[in-house]
Design an enzyme around this catalytic site. Structure first.
Site, short mmCIF file in Angstrom:
data_model
loop_
_atom_site.label_atom_id
_atom_site.label_comp_id
_atom_site.label_asym_id
_atom_site.label_seq_id
_atom_site.Cartn_x
_atom_site.Cartn_y
_atom_site.Cartn_z
N ASP A 179 39.49 43.38 28.23
CA ASP A 179 39.36 44.29 29.38
C ASP A 179 39.13 45.76 29.04
OD1 ASP A 179 40.25 41.84 30.27
OD2 ASP A 179 41.95 42.62 31.40
N GLU A 414 52.20 38.20 23.96
CA GLU A 414 50.80 38.30 24.40
C GLU A 414 49.95 38.94 23.30
OE1 GLU A 414 50.50 40.63 27.94
OE2 GLU A 414 48.37 40.17 28.27
C1 2M8 Z 1 44.17 40.04 30.90
O1 2M8 Z 1 43.40 40.33 32.04
C2 2M8 Z 1 43.95 40.37 33.36
C3 2M8 Z 1 42.78 40.49 34.33
O2 2M8 Z 1 42.04 39.30 34.27
C4 2M8 Z 1 44.91 41.49 33.60
O3 2M8 Z 1 45.08 42.38 32.76
O4 2M8 Z 1 45.53 41.49 34.70
C5 2M8 Z 1 43.20 39.86 29.72
O5 2M8 Z 1 43.89 39.88 28.50
C6 2M8 Z 1 42.41 38.54 29.87
O6 2M8 Z 1 41.63 38.30 28.73
C7 2M8 Z 1 43.35 37.37 30.13
O7 2M8 Z 1 42.58 36.24 30.44
C8 2M8 Z 1 44.32 37.66 31.28
C9 2M8 Z 1 45.39 36.57 31.44
O8 2M8 Z 1 46.01 36.32 30.20
O9 2M8 Z 1 45.00 38.90 31.06
#
Ligand code: 2M8
Length: 451
Positions: A179, A414
């Protein structure tokens, strides 16, 4: 540079797998797995594919359920959305009401979803499922899933490749999966509120994770502004291809697509379908990544900005992802290995856990902030596969060592501070604890024979 800590013995590795399975059990929601207990309370697309890769090793029925639940959110135009909201409650922002996907005739009516996509890891997960569990039930499942994965890839080639180059573009940083990668900074810097109006909103992520570890307010304004634009355009891909100011061809997304096409061709043969189209997609994307995304000045692959018609900066871990896609020649792969083992990614004296998501020597490196420096298990896993594929056993072993040591020492976070010792810089788990793909990909790693 010798690894410093001995890896867990076989018994200890089994204990680690048990801990990983407990994480996945804890995040299991009766049909799919949340990426994290509180921070991400819905089903995410590429997370679920990684999760299925892990659960295939010990619970194939769960891996099948995971993929089936995700594809329930597939749009009629083939798009697989990045979030499926099976349970519309929860305090994630942006939730289903914000996305307003009913503005598109393609969105499903009975399942609520986001309106953007995610890297296409799913064919790779489906093939892994068959490799782990090659029985009739899996074969039947794959027969039903195969056309849905094809429809997703077809969407990428028909709706996300306006100039028919063989490269899919992403129209939101969330679609890239990385992101707030520093690579997007130059594009996002152009998108002030005069260019991209931002509606009122309230973030929820900062209720759970320290701001120093998450994207900035400025980045979030851009993320929300891009969603608002897609809504205004009714999620119409033709209009978005013309008007969306964030439109980039990313080496990570396209390398995953390349590898996914290889897997899709294998799946086609398994289910008695013609592998020709998948092979054709694979060849096109491989050539296009090689020709358009290789940056000779930095000897690495970089993203291409369609709006400004120019290459974006090097420095991201994404630049090495073509190893996973089997894209470079052996000779160019060796050049990539040299870049990957340079001090900015590999460390000088064993001080780094490999591999930081961004070049430690780059100006934008931030060892705590999300995709701007910390180590992530999924990018490590992708690189491990790539290094193994090219026969770079020594580097693959080093990476495997660090993945195991990170989760053994700090749990299934994470992401992780890239330093081994706190005197050198941030170390330990960051973001959410009990993160599903960290657990799932460790299970996969420890279930494979070491080459
Ligand atoms: C993160 O992205 C989400 C938005 O989709 C967020 O920050 O709210 C990123 O690390 C993405 O790659 C990942 O799929 C998601 C859920 O783990 O979190």
């Amino acid at each position: 540079m010798a690894p410093e800590t001995p890896l867990p013995e076989a018994g200890a590795a089994q204990a680690l797998v048990r801990r990983a399975r407990a994480v996945l059990d804890g995040n299991w929601c009766d049909g799919y797995t949340k990426p994290a207990p509180r921070l991400y309370p819905h089903q995410w697309s590429w997370d679920s594919a990684f999760i299925a890769i892990g659960s295939a090793a010990y619970a194939p029925s769960r891996a099948r359920a995971e993929l089936a639940a995700l594809f329930r959110g597939q749009w009629a135009n083939g798009m697989l959305p990045h979030i499926v909201f099976h349970d519309p409650s929860g305090d994630y922002f942006p939730g289903p009401d914000f996305w307003e996907t009913h503005r598109s005739a393609h969105a499903p009516r009975d399942v609520r979803t986001s309106g953007i996509t995610n890297p296409p890891v799913h064919a790779i997960a489906a093939l892994k499922l068959y490799q782990r569990d090659p029985d009739e039930q899996t074969a039947n499942f794959l027969r039903a899933l195969f056309p849905k994965i094809c429809a997703f890839h077809r969407y990428l080639y028909e709706q996300r490749d306006p100039e028919r180059e063989g490269l899919a573009y992403v129209r939101h940083p969330w679609e890239s999966g990385l992101d707030n990668s520093p690579v997007w900074d130059a594009v996002l810097a152009r998108l002030g509120p005069d260019v991209l109006p931002v509606p009122a909103y309230r973030r929820r992520d900062l209720d759970l994770v320290a701001a120093a570890q998450r994207p900035t307010a400025r980045d979030y304004d851009r993320y929300v502004g891009l969603v608002a634009l897609a809504k205004r355009l009714g999620y119409d891909e033709t209009a978005l291809a013309r008007e969306c100011p964030f439109a980039v061809q990313d080496p990570l997304f396209n390398s995953i697509l390349c590898r996914a096409n290889e897997a899709l061709a294998e799946l086609a043969e398994l289910v008695g379908q013609d592998p020709g189209e998948a092979r054709e997609w694979y060849a096109q994307t491989r050539t296009a990544v090689e020709e358009k995304l290789w940056d000779p000045a930095h000897s690495v692959y970089v993203a291409y900005d369609l709006a400004e018609r120019g290459r974006l900066v090097a420095g991201s871990i994404a630049g090495f992802a073509p190893l996973f896609g089997g894209i470079p020649s052996q000779e160019r792969a060796a050049t990539l290995r040299t870049g990957l083992t340079a001090p900015g990614f590999w460390g000088r004296r064993g001080e780094l856990y490999r591999v930081p998501s961004y070049d430690r020597e780059g100006a934008a490196f931030d060892p705590r902030k999300y995709w701007r420096g910390p180590v992530w298990i999924n990018t490590d896993w992708l690189l491990y596969q790539g290094l193994t594929r090219y026969g770079f056993a020594e580097q693959a072993a080093a990476l495997r060592h660090d993945m195991v040591e990170l989760v053994d020492r700090f749990g299934f976070s994470e992401y992780f501070g890239p330093f081994r010792r706190s005197e050198e810089g941030p170390t330990g788990g960051l973001g959410s604890p009990d993160f599903s793909w960290s657990a799932a990909l460790l299970i996969d790693l420890l279930s494979e024979p070491v080459e």
